[in-house]
Design an enzyme around this catalytic site. Structure first.
Site, PDB file in Angstrom:
ATOM      1  N   ARG A  93       0.968  -1.023  -0.162  1.00 10.20           N
ATOM      2  CA  ARG A  93       0.191  -0.213  -0.003  1.00 10.20           C
ATOM      3  C   ARG A  93       0.458   1.035   0.160  1.00 10.20           C
ATOM      4  O   ARG A  93       0.287   2.563  -0.161  1.00 10.20           O
ATOM      5  CB  ARG A  93      -0.752  -0.020   1.308  1.00 10.20           C
ATOM      6  N   ARG A 140     -18.394  -5.272  10.579  1.00 10.75           N
ATOM      7  CA  ARG A 140     -16.171  -3.932  10.145  1.00 10.75           C
ATOM      8  C   ARG A 140     -17.146  -2.675  10.798  1.00 10.75           C
ATOM      9  O   ARG A 140     -17.370  -1.978   9.737  1.00 10.75           O
ATOM     10  CB  ARG A 140     -15.871  -4.428   9.733  1.00 10.75           C
ATOM     11  N   ARG A 148     -10.704   6.444   4.074  1.00 14.50           N
ATOM     12  CA  ARG A 148     -10.129   5.633   3.459  1.00 14.50           C
ATOM     13  C   ARG A 148      -9.182   5.471   2.039  1.00 14.50           C
ATOM     14  O   ARG A 148      -8.349   5.023   1.521  1.00 14.50           O
ATOM     15  CB  ARG A 148     -10.615   4.009   3.584  1.00 14.50           C
TER      16      ARG A 148
END
Ligand code: AMP
Length: 192
Positions: free
Chosen positions: A89, A134, A146
């Protein structure tokens, strides 16, 4: 060995498509998100630290995820290959992955990048959050964070893999089966 990176923003379908690619090619799925959630459910110190960042939609430190990936690669020397999902990432992670694989004379064959529009990502993640429970999938502000982390720190990896001639783009909208066929065609074209 067949090593693939499945790439794209949160909610683009990396996990869903990885499960299918694993079956088709007999490779192992390595998802840093899943590994971190497993640390959290076991209540480890690493999990507790990571959770604080994950709940805010921020990336966990490179050395944490690189360490987890190193353990899995070194612990599976007989593997037919891996599909890396949600990793790398950052550029530091991508470089570490290349080094880890190169130590055994291996490399990434292709980086499969799933492109999905932002509105569709948010819709899918909220839908998933209802089933999975979640926390980071249930709050639009965290989902936004995110996606922002992805755009700022992760999307530049497209260029990293482009420079290596490994970037393969797939439109990640359509049926799961249609997208899987496009991904499989790309993998077949890479290995044959
Ligand atoms: P995912 O399941 O891939 O969406 O990951 C969930 C969360 O785990 C992310 O929002 C990050 O906080 C963390 N995470 C997963 N993989 C990585 C990674 N490779 N580098 C940094 N943080 C990660």
């Amino acid at each position: 060995m067949l090593n693939l990176v499945i790439f794209g923003p949160p909610g683009c379908g990396k996990g869903t498509q990885s499960a299918r690619l694993v079956k088709k090619y007999g490779i192992q799925h390595l998802s840093t998100g899943d590994l971190l959630r497993s640390e959290i459910s076991q209540g480890t110190a690493l999990g507790l630290e990571a959770k604080k960042l994950m709940d805010k939609g921020l990336l966990v430190p490179d050395e944490v995820v690189i360490g987890m990936i190193r353990t899995r690669i070194e612990g599976n020397p007989q593997s037919k290959g891996f599909i890396f999902d949600g990793f790398p990432r950052t550029e530091a992670q991508a470089e570490a992955l290349d080094r880890l694989l190169a130590e055994k004379g291996n490399s990434i064959a292709a980086m499969l990048s799933l492109e999905v529009e932002r509105d569709e990502l948010v819709r899918r993640i909220l839908g998933r959050g209802k089933d999975s429970g979640r926390a980071d999938d249930q709050d639009p502000a965290i989902i936004g964070k995110r996606i922002e982390e992805y755009s700022r720190k992760t999307a530049p990896l497209i260029e990293y893999y482009q420079q290596q001639g490994k970037y393969r783009q797939v439109i990640g909208q359509g049926t799961i089966e249609e997208i899987f066929e496009k991904l499989s065609d790309l993998v077949d074209a890479t290995v044959n």
